[in-house]
Design a protein around this motif. Structure first.
Motif, PDB file in Angstrom:
ATOM      1  N   TYR A 173     -20.353 107.677  31.224  1.00 49.29           N
ATOM      2  CA  TYR A 173     -19.914 108.837  32.021  1.00 49.29           C
ATOM      3  C   TYR A 173     -18.723 109.544  31.362  1.00 49.29           C
ATOM      4  CZ  TYR A 173     -22.780 106.672  35.616  1.00 49.29           C
ATOM      5  OH  TYR A 173     -23.830 106.114  36.318  1.00 49.29           O
ATOM      6  N   ARG A 233     -17.996 113.133  42.309  1.00 48.57           N
ATOM      7  CA  ARG A 233     -18.568 113.115  40.962  1.00 48.57           C
ATOM      8  C   ARG A 233     -17.714 113.913  39.978  1.00 48.57           C
ATOM      9  NH1 ARG A 233     -22.407 109.277  39.662  1.00 48.57           N
ATOM     10  NH2 ARG A 233     -23.964 109.103  41.314  1.00 48.57           N
ATOM     11  N   LEU A 263     -25.130 114.701  34.726  1.00 52.83           N
ATOM     12  CA  LEU A 263     -24.315 114.865  35.927  1.00 52.83           C
ATOM     13  C   LEU A 263     -25.076 115.650  36.992  1.00 52.83           C
ATOM     14  CD1 LEU A 263     -21.606 114.585  37.392  1.00 52.83           C
ATOM     15  CD2 LEU A 263     -20.813 116.620  36.176  1.00 52.83           C
ATOM     16  N   GLU A 288     -27.654 113.403  38.606  1.00 55.39           N
ATOM     17  CA  GLU A 288     -27.016 112.426  39.489  1.00 55.39           C
ATOM     18  C   GLU A 288     -26.618 113.057  40.818  1.00 55.39           C
ATOM     19  OE1 GLU A 288     -23.832 110.997  37.142  1.00 55.39           O
ATOM     20  OE2 GLU A 288     -25.051 109.544  36.033  1.00 55.39           O
TER      21      GLU A 288
END
Length: 410
Positions: A94, A176, A200, A203
């Motif tokens: 990430y 996030r 991202l 997700e």
């Protein structure tokens, strides 16, 4: 008539080994069935990581995922992230690129415009309050339409409302992106907020599907503005799968002893006059600023909830003030729950100071064990792994055939 055989153990072992190898070669690996179960089963995966020297299996899984989406067995918005251990290290950890200076400047300009609008709304509210008229509190620039009429904010209770689904959407995105609620503009879409990072973006879409269900999430939600997406969710009665798990972790792993959901709701009702619906919204807002470790005292927990209350009020354009009865309460009513009984008080007949000290030592010891488990196995261990183990699901298998094979081979 029974016929006796004198078998050579070496011959038996050789024949058994040949039969097992032939069975292994002839038995199908069921690759297609395995991919269907992973990518389009009852609980399809959102991230598939290949641990190997090359990305061969990842490429094969990508072709299978494309067929599944084309057949309509999986929505295109919930496409899985197929990663390889050898070439996708930043995505696996990430590690996203920082926003460019131009994007940061635009974001800063938007924030300044929001602050100016909030200050203007506060000045208008003060002028109307001086005239002793009912105040219609408007929404902020990027807030949903929540209107509240108040004539005396310090004494009258705040009208309650259900938990808005738009707040849950903002919370999932803010966590996030590691931003606050005020930094998530309603005019932007998930694709714009992701900054071109497909992982991202996927997700975030997966979080929405897991939270609200696949039936309520529209097709291609990443291309819709958040203001348009808010109208699809409306209000919710209970937190979803993700927000419920996050709230459970916040209350069990990050709050001190005695600070449960009932205590926090009572504090918000007493100090701010919030009902159950708005109290749930404040707890959702607190997930944006979730502490990294367990809070040391009740005072820190109360400060966290008060900050989340003000953040929620600023997000929805709600004018809140500390109630007068909260300010007039004696100091004894604001003590920590663990200190509610004072053994040294002259009115206390039971001499249990030694028992209190012993309980404090036990609590400290148990807390140290919990912190050690969390440090070793992460926060998901206590809330996720422990409830999985059930004695009723224990299965025992007998490997006699393998033991005989080894015995014959040796």
């Amino acid at each position: 008539m029974a016929q006796s055989f004198a078998l050579n153990e070496q011959v038996v072992a050789h024949r058994l080994l040949v039969e097992l190898l032939a069975h292994q070669f002839a038995f199908p690996v069921r690759w297609t069935d395995t991919q269907d179960a992973l990518l389009s089963g009852r609980s399809p995966v959102s991230r598939l990581i290949e641990l190997g020297p090359t990305g061969t299996l990842t490429s094969m899984a990508q072709k299978q995922a494309t067929r599944i989406v084309a057949d309509g067995r999986r929505p295109a918005a919930a496409s899985p992230a197929l990663l390889s251990y050898t070439g996708d290290d930043p995505k696996l950890w990430y590690e996203y690129e920082a926003a460019t200076d131009e994007e940061a400047a635009r974001e800063e300009a938007r924030e300044e415009a929001k602050e100016a609008a909030k200050e203007e709304a506060k000045e208008e509210a003060k002028e109307v309050a001086k005239e002793d008229r009912p105040l219609q509190v408007g929404t902020a620039q990027d807030a949903p339409s929540i209107a509240v009429e108040t004539s005396n904010a310090t004494s009258a209770p705040v009208p309650d409302c259900p938990l808005p689904g738009s707040l849950v959407v903002r919370m999932l995105i803010a966590r996030r992106l590691k931003r606050s609620l005020a930094q998530i503009p309603s005019s932007k879409s998930i694709r714009d907020l992701s900054g071109g990072k497909s992982i991202l973006q996927n997700e975030l879409v997966s979080d929405l599907i897991a939270e609200f269900g696949e039936q309520r999430v529209p097709d291609r939600p990443e291309d819709m503005a958040l203001s348009e997406l808010d109208s699809r969710f409306g209000t919710i009665t209970t937190p979803g799968k993700i927000s419920g798990a996050l709230l459970g972790r916040l209350l069990s792993n990050k709050m001190p002893v005695g600070c449960n959901a009932a205590f926090l709701r009572s504090h918000m009702a007493t100090k701010w006059g919030l009902g159950p619906g708005r109290a749930a919204a404040v707890l959702i807002s607190a997930l944006v600023s979730e502490p990294a470790a367990r809070l040391a005292s009740v005072k820190e927990a109360v400060e966290l909830i008060d900050g989340a209350t003000q953040q929620y009020a600023a997000w929805c354009g709600l004018a809140l003030a500390v109630r007068e009865q909260q300010q007039q309460q004696p100091a004894s009513s604001q003590r920590d729950p663990a200190q509610a009984v004072d053994p040294s008080s002259p009115n206390h007949e039971c001499d249990c100071a030694g028992q209190v000290d012993e309980c404090s030592e036990q609590v400290a010891e148990l807390q140290a064990k919990l912190d050690a488990l969390v440090a070793e196995f992460s926060n998901e261990y206590l809330t996720g792994a422990l409830p999985v183990f059930d004695a009723r699901r224990v299965r025992r298998y007998n490997d006699w055939w393998n033991a005989d094979r080894i015995r014959l081979a040796t």
